[in-house]
Design a protein around this motif. Structure first.
Motif, PDB file in Angstrom:
ATOM      1  N   ILE A   1      27.694 -12.008  38.804  1.00 44.65           N
ATOM      2  CA  ILE A   1      27.164 -12.934  39.809  1.00 44.65           C
ATOM      3  C   ILE A   1      26.822 -14.275  39.171  1.00 44.65           C
ATOM      4  O   ILE A   1      27.120 -15.349  39.724  1.00 44.65           O
ATOM      5  N   ALA A   2      26.175 -14.226  37.992  1.00 45.93           N
ATOM      6  CA  ALA A   2      25.826 -15.477  37.313  1.00 45.93           C
ATOM      7  C   ALA A   2      27.078 -16.255  36.922  1.00 45.93           C
ATOM      8  O   ALA A   2      27.129 -17.491  37.071  1.00 45.93           O
ATOM      9  N   THR A   3      28.097 -15.541  36.440  1.00 47.86           N
ATOM     10  CA  THR A   3      29.331 -16.218  36.049  1.00 47.86           C
ATOM     11  C   THR A   3      30.054 -16.798  37.268  1.00 47.86           C
ATOM     12  O   THR A   3      30.571 -17.919  37.220  1.00 47.86           O
TER      13      THR A   3
ATOM     14  N   SER B   1      35.632 -15.946  31.772  1.00 51.76           N
ATOM     15  CA  SER B   1      34.559 -16.933  31.931  1.00 51.76           C
ATOM     16  C   SER B   1      34.771 -18.148  31.045  1.00 51.76           C
ATOM     17  O   SER B   1      34.422 -19.274  31.429  1.00 51.76           O
TER      18      SER B   1
ATOM     19  N   LYS C   1      24.885  -8.384  37.455  1.00 57.90           N
ATOM     20  CA  LYS C   1      24.155  -9.653  37.353  1.00 57.90           C
ATOM     21  C   LYS C   1      24.959 -10.668  36.543  1.00 57.90           C
ATOM     22  O   LYS C   1      24.966 -11.864  36.866  1.00 57.90           O
ATOM     23  N   TYR C   2      25.623 -10.182  35.512  1.00 57.52           N
ATOM     24  CA  TYR C   2      26.445 -11.085  34.703  1.00 57.52           C
ATOM     25  C   TYR C   2      27.612 -11.640  35.524  1.00 57.52           C
ATOM     26  O   TYR C   2      27.923 -12.836  35.445  1.00 57.52           O
TER      27      TYR C   2
ATOM     28  N   THR D   1      28.646 -17.745  40.034  1.00 58.83           N
ATOM     29  CA  THR D   1      27.874 -18.907  40.466  1.00 58.83           C
ATOM     30  C   THR D   1      28.191 -20.126  39.602  1.00 58.83           C
ATOM     31  O   THR D   1      28.338 -21.252  40.109  1.00 58.83           O
ATOM     32  N   MET D   2      28.303 -19.899  38.296  1.00 57.33           N
ATOM     33  CA  MET D   2      28.623 -20.990  37.383  1.00 57.33           C
ATOM     34  C   MET D   2      30.020 -21.549  37.671  1.00 57.33           C
ATOM     35  O   MET D   2      30.225 -22.778  37.663  1.00 57.33           O
TER      36      MET D   2
ATOM     37  N   MET E   1      25.147 -16.666  27.964  1.00 51.11           N
ATOM     38  CA  MET E   1      25.194 -15.536  28.898  1.00 51.11           C
ATOM     39  C   MET E   1      25.906 -14.350  28.274  1.00 51.11           C
ATOM     40  O   MET E   1      25.477 -13.206  28.418  1.00 51.11           O
TER      41      MET E   1
END
Length: 453
Positions: free
Chosen positions: A306-308, A254, A303-304, A310-311, A444
């Motif tokens: 998916i959020a990463t 990330s 969730k982490y 998306t970012m 995050m």
């Protein structure tokens, strides 16, 4: 032929067990033990509940010892455990006087010889329904029967993976009689909790406790009470394996995403880096999804991811937009005044973005240019004056040619200036988004790792 061999093997095993019992009893008290065995089972039947008063319930004390957790299948929600099950009850027809048999206090015989309570695991999830092992029972002179048997159980367990890999699970093991109600067999707790003294530590799960609770349930089909004992196995996952193999690689990958903004736009690798990082995170996401049950609860690490992802998708899209700004050609419009003032002045200084040869203390100084009589002058020098009245510079056609060349040069310099300003705008935007995404990735990662504390 195979059936005959199987029957013959059973006969040999039965004879071997009988011979072992006989030889074990022979010795100092062998004759009395053999006589005791014949007297006890002369008129005994293991088909009926061994009570003198059929209206009274037979008390069975249950005690569970957890020896090992073999497997925890989160996807199929099945717990496989190795248990030692102890059942103690009093058989009214298996008592004797010690003095009549040379002081024999207890005997050990195969459990199939005596009546046994049909206590089973209610939430059994074993396809073959394998029960406990056929072991011996210990019979005391007062009629107390103690049956210790090891068993490998597969029980259904509701798995909640919302906080995976920092989750804890509660798996229930419910034991009760299958056919007898509470008026016939009453199940009692041997201990208020499961015995964990001989527990073999599991590399993935930590056992926090195993409390036991006696329940009396009246089902809709019947009016009689049905007692059972439920052991709640409290488990906590050891997250070290998942931190080093799933979480830390994701965190490091990330942090590569914001570095895509730091790459020069002319390198041609800005978009490739974002796509590569996105594919790497997709592989990790699939690894997590394969081991998790297909439920609505998305695990914390999912969730982490998916959020990463998306970012990173947003950063790749912004990179494409910034590259479009960087490659504005000579025909582009000039940079707006607000962009010159806000981006090229304030934000450029804030994020330390300078041109080549320009530092934070000094900027490029343009030489003063003056135009006198169609001629350009630099550095404030006085124009040359023709020595004679017939100066060729005053010739009309030559003057027009020089003016045309000067205009072309001026247009070229203006186009280069516009292109350079747009490139600087793109560079400033790269730095802005780089630090924004670095901060997002940091927070995050702190949030996800903070769950481990």
């Amino acid at each position: 032929m195979l059936l005959g061999l199987h029957d013959h093997w059973q006969e040999l095993c039965h004879c071997h067990v009988s011979l072992s019992i006989y030889l074990g009893f022979l010795g100092a008290q062998g004759k009395f033990a053999y006589k005791l065995l014949n007297d006890l089972f002369a008129n005994y039947s293991n088909a009926l509940r061994p009570v003198e008063d059929t209206d009274r319930a037979l008390n069975v004390t249950l005690r569970i010892t957890l020896s090992q957790i073999i497997d925890m299948d989160e996807r199929n929600q099945i717990l496989t455990a190795y248990l030692w099950i102890r059942q103690v009850w009093v058989d009214a027809y298996l008592g004797w006087k010690k003095d009549a048999y040379d002081g024999i206090d207890s005997i050990r015989i195969p459990s199939s010889y005596v009546w046994r309570p049909d206590i089973v695991l209610y939430n059994n999830a074993d396809e073959q329904f394998t029960g406990s092992m056929e072991t011996n029972v210990v019979i005391r002179h007062d009629g107390q029967v103690m049956w210790d048997s090891p068993a490998i159980t597969k029980s259904s367990c509701k798995v909640d993976v919302s906080y995976f890999p920092f989750d804890g699970q509660e798996c229930r093991l419910t034991f009760g009689s299958w056919t007898y109600n509470g008026n016939q067999i009453d199940i009692l707790n041997g201990l208020d909790t499961g015995d964990l003294t001989d527990f073999v530590e599991n590399v993935e799960w930590e056992v926090l406790g195993m409390p036991a609770k006696r329940n009396v349930i009246i089902y809709g089909c019947c009016s009689e009470p049905y007692p059972d004992i439920t052991y709640t196995l409290l488990l906590k996952r050891r997250a070290s394996f998942y931190i080093f193999n799933l979480l830390l690689p994701c965190v490091m990958i990330s942090f590569l995403a914001p570095l895509g903004f730091y790459l020069p736009a002319d390198s041609g690798e800005k978009v490739s880096l974002g796509v590569t990082v996105l594919l790497a995170l997709t592989v990790f996401q699939l690894l997590v999804a394969e081991s998790m049950p297909p439920s609505e609860n998305v695990p914390l690490i999912g969730k982490y991811y998916i959020a990463t992802m998306t970012m990173i998708t947003a950063s790749t899209a912004l990179t494409i937009f910034i590259m479009n700004v960087h490659h504005c050609g000579p025909g582009a419009k000039p940079v707006p005044k607000w962009a010159k003032k806000f981006i090229l002045q304030y934000m450029a200084r804030l994020f330390f973005v300078y041109e080549v040869g320009e530092t934070c203390k000094s900027s490029k100084r343009q030489p003063k240019v003056r135009v006198v009589d169609g001629r350009t002058e630099e550095g404030g020098h006085q124009p040359r004056v023709c020595a004679t009245g017939l100066c060729l510079c005053r010739h009309g056609s030559l003057l027009r040619d020089v003016e045309y060349v000067a205009n072309c040069f001026r247009d070229q310099k203006a186009a280069q200036k516009r292109t350079g300003e747009w490139k600087k705008v793109a560079k400033v935007m790269d730095r802005i988004f780089m630090w924004i995404f670095f901060v997002m990735v940091f927070f995050m990662s702190v949030l996800i790792l903070g769950k481990a504390i």
